[in-house]
Design a protein around this motif. Structure first.
Motif, PDB file in Angstrom:
ATOM      1  N   ASP A   1       0.815  -1.218   0.000  1.00  0.00           N
ATOM      2  CA  ASP A   1       0.000   0.000   0.000  1.00  0.00           C
ATOM      3  C   ASP A   1       0.849   1.267   0.000  1.00  0.00           C
ATOM      4  O   ASP A   1       0.311   2.379   0.012  1.00  0.00           O
ATOM      5  N   GLY A   2       2.185   1.093   0.007  1.00  0.00           N
ATOM      6  CA  GLY A   2       3.077   2.254  -0.054  1.00  0.00           C
ATOM      7  C   GLY A   2       3.401   2.897   1.277  1.00  0.00           C
ATOM      8  O   GLY A   2       3.843   4.053   1.327  1.00  0.00           O
ATOM      9  N   ALA A   3       3.214   2.161   2.369  1.00  0.00           N
ATOM     10  CA  ALA A   3       3.530   2.707   3.694  1.00  0.00           C
ATOM     11  C   ALA A   3       4.995   3.115   3.776  1.00  0.00           C
ATOM     12  O   ALA A   3       5.876   2.473   3.206  1.00  0.00           O
ATOM     13  N   ILE A   4       5.261   4.193   4.502  1.00  0.00           N
ATOM     14  CA  ILE A   4       6.627   4.667   4.710  1.00  0.00           C
ATOM     15  C   ILE A   4       7.113   4.156   6.063  1.00  0.00           C
ATOM     16  O   ILE A   4       6.454   4.345   7.086  1.00  0.00           O
ATOM     17  N   PHE A   5       8.277   3.521   6.056  1.00  0.00           N
ATOM     18  CA  PHE A   5       8.852   2.948   7.275  1.00  0.00           C
ATOM     19  C   PHE A   5       9.880   3.918   7.846  1.00  0.00           C
ATOM     20  O   PHE A   5      10.949   4.115   7.274  1.00  0.00           O
ATOM     21  N   TYR A   6       9.526   4.531   8.973  1.00  0.00           N
ATOM     22  CA  TYR A   6      10.407   5.488   9.631  1.00  0.00           C
ATOM     23  C   TYR A   6      11.213   4.745  10.691  1.00  0.00           C
ATOM     24  O   TYR A   6      10.669   4.311  11.710  1.00  0.00           O
ATOM     25  N   ILE A   7      12.499   4.590  10.434  1.00  0.00           N
ATOM     26  CA  ILE A   7      13.369   3.842  11.337  1.00  0.00           C
ATOM     27  C   ILE A   7      14.057   4.812  12.289  1.00  0.00           C
ATOM     28  O   ILE A   7      14.903   5.620  11.888  1.00  0.00           O
TER      29      ILE A   7
ATOM     30  N   VAL B   1      12.841   5.562   5.633  1.00  0.00           N
ATOM     31  CA  VAL B   1      13.350   6.866   6.056  1.00  0.00           C
ATOM     32  C   VAL B   1      14.027   6.664   7.408  1.00  0.00           C
ATOM     33  O   VAL B   1      13.417   6.124   8.340  1.00  0.00           O
ATOM     34  N   VAL B   2      15.284   7.064   7.517  1.00  0.00           N
ATOM     35  CA  VAL B   2      16.034   6.923   8.768  1.00  0.00           C
ATOM     36  C   VAL B   2      16.029   8.263   9.510  1.00  0.00           C
ATOM     37  O   VAL B   2      16.395   9.293   8.937  1.00  0.00           O
ATOM     38  N   VAL B   3      15.616   8.225  10.778  1.00  0.00           N
ATOM     39  CA  VAL B   3      15.511   9.451  11.576  1.00  0.00           C
ATOM     40  C   VAL B   3      16.309   9.310  12.870  1.00  0.00           C
ATOM     41  O   VAL B   3      16.214   8.295  13.563  1.00  0.00           O
ATOM     42  N   HIS B   4      17.095  10.331  13.162  1.00  0.00           N
ATOM     43  CA  HIS B   4      17.863  10.344  14.417  1.00  0.00           C
ATOM     44  C   HIS B   4      17.488  11.576  15.228  1.00  0.00           C
ATOM     45  O   HIS B   4      17.498  12.693  14.716  1.00  0.00           O
ATOM     46  N   ALA B   5      17.170  11.382  16.505  1.00  0.00           N
ATOM     47  CA  ALA B   5      16.881  12.487  17.414  1.00  0.00           C
ATOM     48  C   ALA B   5      18.179  12.923  18.080  1.00  0.00           C
ATOM     49  O   ALA B   5      18.765  12.179  18.870  1.00  0.00           O
ATOM     50  N   ASP B   6      18.643  14.102  17.728  1.00  0.00           N
ATOM     51  CA  ASP B   6      19.898  14.651  18.252  1.00  0.00           C
ATOM     52  C   ASP B   6      19.683  15.104  19.696  1.00  0.00           C
ATOM     53  O   ASP B   6      18.848  15.967  19.979  1.00  0.00           O
ATOM     54  N   LEU B   7      20.455  14.543  20.617  1.00  0.00           N
ATOM     55  CA  LEU B   7      20.320  14.863  22.036  1.00  0.00           C
ATOM     56  C   LEU B   7      21.280  15.961  22.486  1.00  0.00           C
ATOM     57  O   LEU B   7      21.385  16.253  23.677  1.00  0.00           O
ATOM     58  N   GLY B   8      22.002  16.544  21.543  1.00  0.00           N
ATOM     59  CA  GLY B   8      22.902  17.634  21.886  1.00  0.00           C
ATOM     60  C   GLY B   8      24.126  17.173  22.654  1.00  0.00           C
ATOM     61  O   GLY B   8      24.664  16.095  22.403  1.00  0.00           O
ATOM     62  N   GLU B   9      24.550  17.968  23.627  1.00  0.00           N
ATOM     63  CA  GLU B   9      25.805  17.685  24.317  1.00  0.00           C
ATOM     64  C   GLU B   9      25.764  16.423  25.169  1.00  0.00           C
ATOM     65  O   GLU B   9      26.808  15.886  25.538  1.00  0.00           O
ATOM     66  N   VAL B  10      24.571  15.927  25.498  1.00  0.00           N
ATOM     67  CA  VAL B  10      24.493  14.728  26.343  1.00  0.00           C
ATOM     68  C   VAL B  10      24.565  13.452  25.511  1.00  0.00           C
ATOM     69  O   VAL B  10      24.510  12.347  26.056  1.00  0.00           O
ATOM     70  N   GLU B  11      24.700  13.590  24.207  1.00  0.00           N
ATOM     71  CA  GLU B  11      24.815  12.447  23.308  1.00  0.00           C
ATOM     72  C   GLU B  11      26.281  12.024  23.197  1.00  0.00           C
ATOM     73  O   GLU B  11      27.180  12.846  23.284  1.00  0.00           O
ATOM     74  N   TRP B  12      26.520  10.744  23.001  1.00  0.00           N
ATOM     75  CA  TRP B  12      27.887  10.259  22.821  1.00  0.00           C
ATOM     76  C   TRP B  12      28.488  10.846  21.541  1.00  0.00           C
ATOM     77  O   TRP B  12      27.826  10.886  20.499  1.00  0.00           O
ATOM     78  N   GLU B  13      29.716  11.301  21.641  1.00  0.00           N
ATOM     79  CA  GLU B  13      30.385  11.896  20.485  1.00  0.00           C
ATOM     80  C   GLU B  13      30.630  10.836  19.413  1.00  0.00           C
ATOM     81  O   GLU B  13      31.084   9.736  19.705  1.00  0.00           O
ATOM     82  N   GLY B  14      30.303  11.195  18.174  1.00  0.00           N
ATOM     83  CA  GLY B  14      30.527  10.283  17.066  1.00  0.00           C
ATOM     84  C   GLY B  14      29.334   9.430  16.698  1.00  0.00           C
ATOM     85  O   GLY B  14      29.386   8.675  15.722  1.00  0.00           O
ATOM     86  N   VAL B  15      28.234   9.549  17.457  1.00  0.00           N
ATOM     87  CA  VAL B  15      27.050   8.726  17.199  1.00  0.00           C
ATOM     88  C   VAL B  15      26.490   8.969  15.801  1.00  0.00           C
ATOM     89  O   VAL B  15      26.201   8.024  15.052  1.00  0.00           O
ATOM     90  N   GLN B  16      26.349  10.229  15.432  1.00  0.00           N
ATOM     91  CA  GLN B  16      25.751  10.530  14.131  1.00  0.00           C
ATOM     92  C   GLN B  16      26.636  10.077  12.976  1.00  0.00           C
ATOM     93  O   GLN B  16      26.142   9.574  11.960  1.00  0.00           O
TER      94      GLN B  16
END
Length: 250
Positions: A13-19, A44-59
């Motif tokens: 049916d054309g559903a979009i899979f947001y990972i 579609v790949v989505v990442h929620a950026d947590l700013g300074e509390v995120e591990w460096e290099g994650v993105q």
């Protein structure tokens, strides 16, 4: 991988899979499975950026291990500002960080992206597993999300899917290895990956965070003193982060 019968129909049916991809092992394993199962133009790949509390290099890790563009979303507020304004740290039972910094921005992105595409069906894919906790084990691995769906002036149907719900930790790492990839570097010492200093983290994870991000660790310690509230409790009594982790701020 857990695949509900309805998924194949939704693909047709054309559903979009947001990972939702945090950079952690579960997100990584889930993506490697779904990219071989779902048509590429429906991922579609989505990442929620947590700013300074995120591990460096994650993105960078996410980008290097995905074949799709990684869409980065970010809340207008950050974690430490939220804690200071509230005057209290969050708890395992009250995880506003998840709702406000992750889930909220991701669902906003999903709504806007569906509208741009002229699509009406979204599959919100999450790397949650039953083995992680008793509360997660009670979740439905596939469910219709009534809150995010609507059937009025705007038509939108949103489903929540947990593709690796029944996977063990060993199976997760095996999946990453079979894909010819490696998990994020912090797993050399960490059991889990979230914020550097997560309320759900074990002492070993927190110590590793203090070792890697001493300047951020100092911010947490100073904020505890400023708001007169601690992140952790021991035997029903408040315990400072320094005492809990066993690392003094220099």
């Amino acid at each position: 991988m857990f695949v509900p019968d309805e998924i194949n129909r939704l693909i047709d049916d054309g559903a979009i899979f947001y990972i939702s991809h945090s950079g952690g092992k579960d997100s990584q394993a889930m993506y490697t499975l779904l990219r071989d199962f779902v048509p590429s133009n429906q991922i579609v790949v989505v990442h929620a950026d947590l700013g300074e509390v995120e591990w460096e290099g994650v993105q960078d890790h996410i980008i290097q291990n995905t074949d799709h563009r990684v869409w980065v979303v970010k809340a207008k507020k950050d974690f430490l500002e939220m804690v200071e304004k509230r005057g209290k740290w969050l708890s395992a039972a009250y995880r506003q960080c998840t709702s406000d910094l992750k889930r909220g921005p991701i669902f906003k992105f999903i709504r806007n992206d569906l509208k741009k595409r002229g699509a009406t069906v979204a599959i919100n894919c999450l790397g949650l597993r039953a083995q992680e906790s008793s509360s997660r084990a009670k979740k439905e691995p596939f469910a219709y999300n009534k809150m995010q769906s609507c059937n009025g002036r705007v038509i939108r149907h949103v489903y929540d899917w947990l593709p690796i719900f029944h996977y063990t930790t060993e199976e997760v790492f095996q999946t990453i290895d079979v894909a010819g990839q490696k998990p994020f570097w912090a797993y050399e010492k960490n059991e889990r990956l979230s914020c550097v200093f997560c309320i759900m983290g074990c002492i070993n994870d927190l110590r590793h965070g203090a070792e890697q991000r001493p300047e951020l660790y100092k911010k947490y310690v100073e904020l505890e003193k400023k708001i007169d509230h601690t992140m952790f409790m021991k035997k029903g009594k408040p315990i400072s982060l320094e005492e809990h982790v066993g690392v003094k701020v220099s």
